[in-house]
Design an enzyme around this catalytic site. Structure first.
Site, PDB file in Angstrom:
ATOM      1  N   GLU A  60       0.861  -1.190   0.000  1.00  0.00           N
ATOM      2  CA  GLU A  60       0.000   0.000   0.000  1.00  0.00           C
ATOM      3  C   GLU A  60       0.898   1.241   0.000  1.00  0.00           C
ATOM      4  O   GLU A  60       1.937   1.259   0.681  1.00  0.00           O
ATOM      5  CB  GLU A  60      -0.854  -0.050   1.280  1.00  0.00           C
ATOM      6  CG  GLU A  60      -1.841   1.094   1.467  1.00  0.00           C
ATOM      7  CD  GLU A  60      -2.584   0.963   2.811  1.00  0.00           C
ATOM      8  OE1 GLU A  60      -2.141   0.161   3.678  1.00  0.00           O
ATOM      9  OE2 GLU A  60      -3.601   1.660   2.996  1.00  0.00           O
TER      10      GLU A  60
ATOM     11  N   LYS B 285      -9.604   2.378  -2.026  1.00  0.00           N
ATOM     12  CA  LYS B 285      -9.821   1.679  -0.752  1.00  0.00           C
ATOM     13  C   LYS B 285     -11.173   2.022  -0.118  1.00  0.00           C
ATOM     14  O   LYS B 285     -11.469   3.186   0.147  1.00  0.00           O
ATOM     15  CB  LYS B 285      -8.689   2.039   0.211  1.00  0.00           C
ATOM     16  CG  LYS B 285      -8.658   1.254   1.506  1.00  0.00           C
ATOM     17  CD  LYS B 285      -7.401   1.635   2.314  1.00  0.00           C
ATOM     18  CE  LYS B 285      -7.245   0.814   3.585  1.00  0.00           C
ATOM     19  NZ  LYS B 285      -5.998   1.174   4.322  1.00  0.00           N
TER      20      LYS B 285
ATOM     21  N   CYS C 267      -5.249  -3.311   2.292  1.00  0.00           N
ATOM     22  CA  CYS C 267      -4.971  -3.362   3.732  1.00  0.00           C
ATOM     23  C   CYS C 267      -6.215  -3.598   4.602  1.00  0.00           C
ATOM     24  O   CYS C 267      -6.756  -4.686   4.608  1.00  0.00           O
ATOM     25  CB  CYS C 267      -4.218  -2.102   4.138  1.00  0.00           C
ATOM     26  SG  CYS C 267      -3.275  -2.310   5.686  1.00  0.00           S
TER      27      CYS C 267
END
Lengths: 267, 267
Positions: B41, B112, B145
């Site tokens: 990330e 995300k 993540c």
């Protein structure tokens, strides 16, 4: 902070001997001080059925059957709550169920949503949906064994308000004991998985080895207590169920408020 | 059976030094033979921003910015696919994104969905939804993540057809490496989690220690390869992505067909 004593009775039921299994549970739990105890899946009958007739003969009405009556008496005397996995007969159908009994008698019965392996031959898929019941000091959510494999089960119960997943099981695959910490962590709930021990090999079917490892897991994913593979064990641990009401992971993240259902394309 | 070479490059990006980080990735990946490689990330910028201005200064257009251009060139030369976590600037907004590049250039960018901790101060919540792209030999699903913490993320991707979850990460909590086997098992997919290593402590904020342990996990929940905590590591493993198309756990249970959405009360 009010602690609640929760735990499990991991043992090896004897197939088909309902009275023997029920009497044994009563004998072993009678001296135990606890608030909530979980028994294995199908604790009174055993697991490996070989015919539909056998299931029908061994299944019972809940709450009017023998097992329900005995467990109700036990809960009355002891003042605790019991979650018991049982073969339930109802209107000509049989279900793999988890019944909740308390000091005032039978409360609710959950019928297993996700049937495993040959259970599909013997039982109807559960028709109750997931159930949560508030006993005052905690909200108990009911699920049975293979339900754990589907993240939707624990998620549904947690979003219905469950603090503690009560999870009667007859585990033969190795995964569940190490997966329940993830279920607890992602939902910030407690879980009591009560597995059985021992073996069953009936009617020329494959030998089933039950893996034990019953456990109580915290909302932080910590295993507070875990039984061994093959030992009979009664384990009781003090927990504060209110911890499960706080879904805040840190000051920015709340695991429930951060959900974004509009992004989940899989209902 | 056609094997695909997949893996990750776990390393410690230097905060704010985009050219240095990108050049380092090119240098290290140039000799590597692979089909799909996942980077951490925010691999080109570093993680711990201290102001919105900083994020804006370091974020880039995808696919027209410097980093995209360089990664596109790398993929063209090497003939592989790269999934790179990047700070994306678009129409005045910044996103914590994962961009997929291939031999023919930039393919898709996922933004995300679940922002972690102070990311909420710097980034907009992702507006793309989860994305799956078919590279021919496998279908790649993108998540970043903290998305792992929500079972809905991997489930959504798997139900969209992903064979391999490509998961750029900057993990500071301890849970993910042991949870990804559950995500893979419950969805019967592969996962490539690429974490970073090293520390960041900027602008008087708390020191962040990234936990490494990047890994490739199989649909059976087996860790095929895991990096150490603090070491830089390029790891490539041969997998057969078609294994992920079979959701059958045994002859009675198909993990997708056995889902019972009508029982899931939590959309």
């Amino acid at each position: 902070m009010k602690y609640v004593k929760v735990g499990f009775f991991q043992f090896a039921p004897t197939f088909g001997e309902i009275e023997r299994n029920v009497e044994y549970v009563i004998e072993r739990l009678s001296p135990v001080e606890a608030d909530v105890i979980v028994l294995p899946e199908l604790f009174s009958t055993g697991y490996q059925f070989v015919s539909r007739e056998e299931v029908e003969a061994l299944s019972e009405d809940i709450p009017h059957g023998y097992t329900s009556h005995q467990l109700t008496e036990l809960c009355r005397e002891k003042g605790f709550y019991l979650v018991a996995g049982m073969a339930e007969r109802s209107a000509g159908k049989v279900f793999n169920s988890a019944a909740l009994f308390g000091p005032d008698g039978h409360i609710v019965t959950y019928r297993k949503t996700h049937l495993f392996f040959e259970e599909k031959l013997w039982f109807e898929p559960g028709d109750t949906g997931f159930l949560v019941f508030d006993i005052g000091d905690a909200r108990l959510g009911l699920m049975v064994c293979f339900d754990w494999f589907f993240p939707e089960s624990a998620r549904t119960l947690a979003m219905m308000g469950a603090d503690i997943l009560c999870h009667p099981s007859n585990l033969v695959l190795p995964y569940c004991p190490d997966a329940m910490p993830v279920r607890c962590l992602e939902n910030r709930v407690f879980a009591i998985t009560c597995n059985r021990t021992g073996f069953e090999e009936r009617g020329g079917k494959e030998r089933l080895a039950f893996i034990g490892k019953s456990e109580v897991v915290s909302p932080e994913g910590k295993i507070l207590m875990r039984a061994f593979d093959g030992d009979e064990e009664i384990a009781i641990v003090d927990i504060d169920p209110m911890v499960a009401r706080n879904k805040q992971l840190n000051r920015y993240n709340d695991l429930f408020k951060d959900r974004r259902p509009e992004m989940y394309g899989w209902k």
